[in-house]
Structure formats: C-alpha cells, structure tokens
Motif scaffolding. Structure first.
Motif, short mmCIF file in Angstrom:
data_model
loop_
_atom_site.label_atom_id
_atom_site.label_comp_id
_atom_site.label_asym_id
_atom_site.label_seq_id
_atom_site.Cartn_x
_atom_site.Cartn_y
_atom_site.Cartn_z
N GLY A 282 -29.08 -0.04 -5.03
CA GLY A 282 -28.42 1.02 -4.28
C GLY A 282 -29.42 2.07 -3.84
O GLY A 282 -30.56 2.11 -4.31
N PHE B 111 -24.04 -2.16 -8.12
CA PHE B 111 -24.31 -1.71 -6.75
C PHE B 111 -23.72 -0.31 -6.59
O PHE B 111 -22.52 -0.15 -6.49
CB PHE B 111 -23.67 -2.70 -5.79
CG PHE B 111 -24.13 -2.63 -4.36
CD1 PHE B 111 -25.06 -1.68 -3.92
CD2 PHE B 111 -23.64 -3.54 -3.43
CE1 PHE B 111 -25.48 -1.64 -2.60
CE2 PHE B 111 -24.04 -3.50 -2.09
CZ PHE B 111 -24.96 -2.55 -1.69
N PHE C 206 -29.48 -5.95 0.46
CA PHE C 206 -28.53 -5.71 -0.64
C PHE C 206 -27.56 -6.88 -0.76
O PHE C 206 -27.27 -7.35 -1.87
CB PHE C 206 -27.74 -4.42 -0.39
CG PHE C 206 -28.50 -3.14 -0.64
CD1 PHE C 206 -29.26 -2.98 -1.78
CD2 PHE C 206 -28.42 -2.09 0.26
CE1 PHE C 206 -29.96 -1.80 -2.02
CE2 PHE C 206 -29.10 -0.90 0.04
CZ PHE C 206 -29.87 -0.75 -1.10
N SER D 178 -19.48 -3.07 -8.12
CA SER D 178 -19.82 -2.13 -7.05
C SER D 178 -18.97 -0.87 -7.14
O SER D 178 -17.87 -0.88 -7.71
CB SER D 178 -19.63 -2.78 -5.68
OG SER D 178 -18.25 -2.97 -5.39
N CYS E 25 -20.54 -7.22 -0.19
CA CYS E 25 -20.33 -8.02 -1.40
C CYS E 25 -19.50 -9.28 -1.13
O CYS E 25 -19.03 -9.93 -2.07
CB CYS E 25 -19.64 -7.18 -2.48
SG CYS E 25 -20.63 -5.80 -3.10
#
Length: 444
Positions: free
Chosen positions: A102, A167, A193, A205, A216
């Motif tokens: 992140g 994340f 990412f 996340s 994601c």
C-alpha cells in the motif's frame, strides 16, 4: 550495498540470524551502521570494488546503477548479484508469510502485526522499514510467520507474492519520475499491487479505501477490514482521547473483544485493526494481542514521542505526502493541544506534483513552519520551492504559516514560544527529525 538503509540493514540482521556471514558498505557513517557493527556485522564506509573479493553474493537495490564499480567487479568475478526484492521473495516464499502493501501505513501496520502476533503467543519473524521498540531493531527472527513490509517504490515488488497480503491503500506516490524508484503512471503502479495480490494466497484489504476491491479481483480469497459495514473485521464504537483510541473489534458481526491503540488518529485505528485481524487469522489469542497493541507506542519516526520543551509535547513523524500529512495533523488535533508543525518537503518531483495538496493538508494546523525541500539526490527543478506551499496557505487564509530557511533561527523561535498545551510535530522524510531531538534537548 547501502547497508545503512533501513531495508538493507534489516536484511543484514535476518541473514546473520540465519547463520550467514554478512558484511556491507555505505557512503557515510550513521547511528545504524554503528549498531550493526556492534552486533557483529562488518561495515565499511564508502564504496569500492575492493569490497567484492571473497564475497559469494552481492545484494543491491535496483536503484544502484548497473555501471557501479562494485557491481561491475562482482559480475567480472562471477559473484552472484541479487536485487533486494529477489531476496525478500525468497524469505516470503520460505513458509507462512504476511506481506504488507500500500501507499501509506506499511511500516506502522507491519510493526503492529509483528507486535500483536508476539503478544498473542506466536513467534513471528519481521522485516520492517523502521525501528520497532519492542524488538530494538527493524528485524526479528522467529519461527514464523514471516511478516514483511513490501515497498512499492521498488517496481520488482510486483513479481512477489505471499500467503497473506495486507493491502492498506493505493494512491499516486512514487509515480511520474524516471528514477528507478518511480513508476511511469499510477495505473502501472496499481497494476503492480493487483499482481502482488493475485500471486498471494489471500488478501486482507481496507474496506474504507475506495478502489481497492477493483485491484483485488484476482485474489484467491478476499477479506476486508475497516469501519465500513461491508468489512469482515470491523472497528466500531470508537472512543478517541488525547493519547489514542479505544474501540470494539467485530468479526462478521460477532464481537472479538475490546482494543486500544495508543497512537492518535483514525488511520492508526485501521492499522491496529489490520494487525488484530491478521493475528486472528493465524490463531493468536485476541486479548493478548490487543494488550500488546495497547502498550505499543509506534515504530521510529511514526508518531514518535521525542520529549518535551517548556511543557510542550515534541513528536516526530515520517509524514511526507499529502495523505500522510493530513492524517498526522488529524492525530495532532486529537490531542487537544495547539498544533505546531515543522514540515520539510521531500524531493523536488514530489513537491512539483503535490504542493497544492500538501498546502491543503497542513491547513488544520495552528502554526506551520516550512523548511527548504530535502533533495534526496534529485536535481532542483526550476520554479519548485518550499514557498509554493506557504504562499498557497496564506492565500487560503492561514495566518500562522511561514517559510523558515534558517534552522538555527527556527530553533530559537520555538524554544522561546513553546508552551504547555502545545504539540510540536516535525514532519517529513528527510532530516527534519534532527530538529525534534534538538527541541527536546537531545532526547531520543
């Protein structure tokens, strides 16, 4: 190479703990190098091809030019040259692992996960981009899981994966430059990412940060944490005070227990929640993990209480982009004190990209003193100066902002005017932390 860096020194400690003979070099002396030497790591000041003979593996950052004499000598001698991310990949894939990714909050979240796990009866290894007081180090060697901060400024991070990816958020930092530590576009960085997430076993996340769900979609298993109702792990009933925040942790509607983070700011509630969620996923005792986090005061340079000056609290924080600065100012406001910030802009390119946002992020502080830009090896950019920030703040109605190029004069001014009821926060990724120590009389 560059063993005095916060990441490289952690590698050195982990490798030495695994029984390897470790040596290194860096361009200038530092406290961290002194500590490494005291721990038994052979350190040399300066870079020289003569360091290479007798070495089996040379570890270097991707930021080191391929024409560097040490790299050239290593290749000529048949020495294996490994990028640092290759080494981190090996550590992450060696067993149960947690990788924290992140744009913001990685160091604090990684520290909290390791501290919570240790408190909960687990035995984590840790690789952290800051000194964790509980370990007295930026690394810890344990039986596992291995908890690591994964820095997106090294583009090779996108080739990695782990068992559990945490994340935290995704913004536009380290974007737009031609240096090795910058991505060409924010879309490329965010795709990195997404690749890391897809190559991991599962992702946890932040449900409160917009846009993460889209990054994601390739996850094998997707869990969320945050205050949002959609979160699997939720922080509810937040009760902030001047030292931190109490809150209740729920997992899919059921209460796991009460928790406290002894660092102000909503962002630190989320960081602590992530740590408690990970510890729960790995079977740790919740109450013990919560107690360990309640006792945790933060890693070095992340809301670090340095001391006092005339009754004023002196804090140092690594905040250097607009989101981090705004979060640090909000944390300072939570203390109920008069907020006085010394801000050092970091890098000409970052300042060029974000000076309006930096100015806006500082508006909620009572007094703001802006230092010259910390170059961090970048060449100056014409027209990019610290006064862009101060002038915008004045134009927007801030009466307590000033440009302070002379540190000695600023120190004198703050020593004269600091009072009980103030909080003095030094902010930035450069050497502004030295001012905090001077203000607090050399405390550390």
């Amino acid at each position: 190479m560059g063993i005095g860096g916060i990441g490289m020194s952690a590698f050195a400690r982990l490798l030495r703990a695994r029984g390897h003979t470790v040596s290194g070099c860096d361009s200038a002396p530092s406290e961290l190098l002194d500590t490494l030497q005291a721990e038994g790591v052979r350190v040399q000041i300066g870079h020289d091809a003569a360091h290479v003979p007798g070495v089996d593996v040379l570890v270097a950052s991707e930021a080191v030019p391929k024409t560097h004499p040490e790299l050239v000598a290593a290749h000529a001698a048949g020495v294996t040259v490994r990028p640092r991310m290759s080494l981190l990949d090996e550590l992450l894939r060696a067993g149960p692992s947690v990788g924290v990714i992140g744009t913001h909050g990685k160091t604090t979240t990684t520290s909290m996960i390791a501290v919570a796990m240790q408190g909960a009866g687990l035995d984590p290894s840790a690789f952290v981009g800051g000194i964790v007081p509980e370990f007295g180090s930026n690394a810890r060697m344990g039986a596992g899981p291995f908890v690591a901060e994964v820095d997106e400024s090294d583009r090779a991070f996108a080739d990695l994966g782990c068992e559990t990816a945490v994340f935290t958020n995704a913004e536009d930092d380290h974007v737009g430059g031609d240096q090795a530590t910058y991505w060409n576009t924010v879309e490329e960085q965010h795709a990195g990412f997404a690749r890391f997430v897809a190559q991991s076993g599962r992702v946890l996340s932040c449900a409160d940060w917009p846009g993460l769900d889209e990054l994601c979609v390739g996850a094998r298993e997707h869990l969320r944490y945050g205050q949002a109702e959609a979160a699997d792990y939720r922080a509810v009933n937040l009760r902030p005070d001047e030292e931190g925040t109490n809150f209740t942790v729920q997992f899919r509607g059921d209460a796991l227990g009460e928790a406290r983070v002894s660092l102000p700011g909503t962002h630190n509630v989320l960081n602590a929640l992530a740590a408690l969620a990970v510890t729960h996923l790995y079977g740790g005792n919740f109450a013990q993990a919560a107690q360990a986090l309640a006792d945790f005061r933060g890693p070095g340079r992340r809301w670090q209480r340095v001391g006092e000056l005339n009754g004023a609290l002196v804090v140092d924080d690594y905040a250097h982009n607009a989101t981090k600065v705004a979060a640090a100012v909000q944390a300072a406001r939570q203390t109920g004190r008069r907020v006085r910030v010394v801000f050092q802009p970091h890098r000409y390119l970052r300042t060029q990209q974000s000076w309006p946002r930096l100015a806006d992020a500082l508006m909620n502080a009572d007094d703001v003193y802006v230092l010259d830009i910390a170059a961090a090896s970048e060449a100056p950019i014409p027209g990019i100066h610290a006064t862009l920030i101060t002038e915008r703040m004045r134009a927007n109605g801030h009466a307590g902002v000033g440009y302070r190029p002379d540190r000695a004069e600023l120190l004198s001014e703050l020593r004269r005017t600091a009072a009980a009821g103030d909080i003095l926060v030094t902010m930035g990724a450069g050497d502004v932390w030295k001012l905090a120590r001077e203000l607090a009389g050399g405390a550390s």
